[in-house]
Design an enzyme around this catalytic site. Structure first.
Site, PDB file in Angstrom:
ATOM      1  N   GLU A 106      -1.408 -11.498   3.316  1.00  0.00           N
ATOM      2  CA  GLU A 106      -0.424 -10.445   3.078  1.00  0.00           C
ATOM      3  C   GLU A 106      -0.695  -9.227   3.963  1.00  0.00           C
ATOM      4  O   GLU A 106       0.238  -8.598   4.462  1.00  0.00           O
ATOM      5  CB  GLU A 106      -0.434 -10.042   1.602  1.00  0.00           C
ATOM      6  CG  GLU A 106       0.722  -9.144   1.230  1.00  0.00           C
ATOM      7  CD  GLU A 106       0.998  -9.118  -0.266  1.00  0.00           C
ATOM      8  OE1 GLU A 106       1.652  -8.170  -0.714  1.00  0.00           O
ATOM      9  OE2 GLU A 106       0.555 -10.046  -0.971  1.00  0.00           O
ATOM     10  N   GLU A 124      -3.709  -6.017  -8.496  1.00  0.00           N
ATOM     11  CA  GLU A 124      -2.309  -6.416  -8.668  1.00  0.00           C
ATOM     12  C   GLU A 124      -2.157  -7.920  -8.465  1.00  0.00           C
ATOM     13  O   GLU A 124      -1.391  -8.578  -9.176  1.00  0.00           O
ATOM     14  CB  GLU A 124      -1.454  -5.645  -7.662  1.00  0.00           C
ATOM     15  CG  GLU A 124       0.016  -5.976  -7.685  1.00  0.00           C
ATOM     16  CD  GLU A 124       0.754  -5.341  -6.521  1.00  0.00           C
ATOM     17  OE1 GLU A 124       1.680  -5.986  -5.987  1.00  0.00           O
ATOM     18  OE2 GLU A 124       0.391  -4.210  -6.125  1.00  0.00           O
ATOM     19  N   HIS A 125      -2.895  -8.469  -7.503  1.00  0.00           N
ATOM     20  CA  HIS A 125      -2.850  -9.916  -7.259  1.00  0.00           C
ATOM     21  C   HIS A 125      -3.535 -10.690  -8.384  1.00  0.00           C
ATOM     22  O   HIS A 125      -3.126 -11.806  -8.706  1.00  0.00           O
ATOM     23  CB  HIS A 125      -3.525 -10.248  -5.926  1.00  0.00           C
ATOM     24  CG  HIS A 125      -2.621 -10.085  -4.754  1.00  0.00           C
ATOM     25  ND1 HIS A 125      -1.983 -11.132  -4.135  1.00  0.00           N
ATOM     26  CD2 HIS A 125      -2.220  -8.978  -4.085  1.00  0.00           C
ATOM     27  CE1 HIS A 125      -1.246 -10.693  -3.138  1.00  0.00           C
ATOM     28  NE2 HIS A 125      -1.374  -9.378  -3.085  1.00  0.00           N
TER      29      HIS A 125
END
Length: 478
Positions: free
Chosen positions: A169, A92-93
């Site tokens: 994160e 996703e990153h």
């Protein structure tokens, strides 16, 4: 300038009001002139088409000037193992760090020039990449999404650059105690199974995942039959299907060696996990039993049951006049700062529970009354309770679909879970078809005398012993 706009607007408003202008009257009414039943019947149809490779295309045309389009994929942390847990989140990153045709800067410029918003999320069973943009830019949005999903560069240098970002994160998530508590709840409830893994994965994996791990994950799970191209807003279904054929017909539907990855069955275990930290000001506690799967017919009675329990926060108005009995007790006895009944449903199981945030001196009392609320659902729920729960659930279902992005997300998840989009009118009929007896029977099936899973974080010394919480899952009645 803003102030002058407001002043002019109010002047015009007073003039229109004085003349009883129909424009102002319609603005005041908004949608209030349409009844709830009419709004259900008048909801746009969700159209569904399948391509030759198995990829499904679904859309709802609302006539808006904007639209949201995205790709929903049946892949998430449940499809990972201990070694690659977190691969989906890492991908996703990497998704927006450039494609083979558009380096990162070019990709960002394309999105910015359209005034669009490109985003993604990963859950335990689903991954989504979606874009909100003007309806006229739908073709470009689909093109960019196809590149992001099919042609992500996964450059070694970019992967190394993203490692510290992912680790930061992960560290930030550790400060969100609600997320930590619910992750621990999954870990103990589904211990020893993939559903117990967190979406983000452990920090060790974030440090060691390689480019090959990510490539293998994409090649194993990003297959056409597990994808849905969904759109909502100012979209034409025929145009969307044509764009899907142009950009997604090449997505493979075959698995290497016909090794189709199957979901391993998940086993619920009644258990507890406590992460005691007396330096924290408040305790986060979650208790849950095994719930219904997404496609189970029991899902609606359990949703009504959760609506009856409701939610509470100190910022709520209403005080002792709140409709939820547990919320009224929370106000009168100062039991907690907040609580929320939840039901996380998956393809073959679920978690039905209550999460609350309380002062360390009130944990025992809040746990007692939370379990008492469950027992009331199983034994003494009334017609008025069910009617209130139904109304609250209906309002919640309608209120969630308040824009093209929530609608698009609803379409994508429904196609993956049910194979079709369940319209609001059908949800309404299912909700109306449940009476107090059905609710008591279904709640007894899932809650009464079942072993709960419990997770607690913070100053949790006062949390009752597990055996005591287990004994509160039934009543001695004569």
């Amino acid at each position: 300038m803003a102030a002058s706009v407001c002043r002019v607007g109010s002047t015009v408003g007073r003039a229109l009001a004085k003349n009883r202008n129909p424009i102002l009257l319609s603005l005041r009414r908004g949608q209030a002139s349409v009844s709830y039943a009419q709004s259900l019947v008048g909801a746009p149809e969700t159209r569904l088409t399948a391509l030759d490779n198995g990829l499904r295309v679904a859309s709802e045309e609302t006539g808006h000037a904007t639209c949201t389009v995205g790709l929903w994929i049946s892949a998430g942390s449940r499809y990972e193992n201990e070694k690659n847990n977190g691969a989906g989140f890492f991908l996703e990153h990497m998704a927006f760090k450039g494609t083979k045709n558009h380096p990162q800067t070019a990709l960002e410029q394309q999105v910015e020039s359209m005034g669009a918003h490109l985003s993604a999320y990963t859950s335990r069973e689903h991954t989504a990449y979606y874009m909100k943009t003007l309806a006229k830019d739908l073709p470009k949005a689909v093109e960019l999404l196809s590149e992001v999903v099919q042609s992500c560069s996964l450059n070694e240098a970019e992967i190394e650059q993203q490692r510290p970002v992912v680790l930061r994160e992960l560290a930030e998530v550790e400060t969100n105690l609600q997320d930590v508590c619910l992750d621990l709840l999954h870990a103990t409830a589904f211990q020893g199974t993939p559903l117990g893994q967190s979406v983000l994965g452990p920090s060790d994996n974030a440090r060691t995942l390689t480019r090959q791990n990510l490539v293998d994950y994409v090649n194993s799970h990003y297959k056409a039959p597990r994808m849905v191209l969904a759109a909502a807003g100012g979209v034409n279904h025929e145009e969307l299907v044509s764009l899907a054929k142009s950009h997604f017909s090449g997505v493979s539907f075959e698995y290497e060696g016909d090794a189709v990855p199957l979901l391993s069955p998940c086993r619920f275990t009644g258990s507890e996990v406590r992460m005691r930290d007396d330096d924290l000001p408040l305790a986060h506690v979650a208790i849950a039993v095994e719930g219904a799967s997404a496609a189970s017919p029991d899902i609606v009675p359990l949703m009504v049951a959760n609506s009856i329990i409701g939610s509470f926060d100190l910022t709520y108005g209403g005080g002792k006049n709140l409709s939820s009995r547990l919320a009224r007790l929370a106000v009168e006895e100062k039991l907690c700062h907040s609580f929320q009944a939840f039901h996380s449903s998956y393809s073959d199981t679920g978690l039905l529970g209550i999460h609350f945030v309380a002062d360390k001196h009130y944990i025992d009392d809040m746990m007692h009354w939370s379990q008492n609320a469950w027992m009331n659902l199983c034994t003494t729920v009334t017609e008025s309770d069910v009617a209130r729960g139904k109304n609250a659930l209906k309002a919640s279902l309608v209120g969630q679909l308040n824009g093209t992005t929530p609608i698009c997300d609803d379409i994508g998840r429904h196609i993956l879970n049910y194979g079709r989009r369940i319209p609001l009118a059908e949800w309404d009929a299912r909700i109306d078809g449940r009476d107090p007896k059905v609710l008591r029977d279904v709640c007894s099936k899932y809650i009464y005398d079942k072993c709960p899973a419990v997770a607690a974080v913070g100053p949790v010394e006062q949390l009752p012993d597990y055996n005591r919480m287990r004994s509160a899952m039934y009543w001695l009645r004569f």
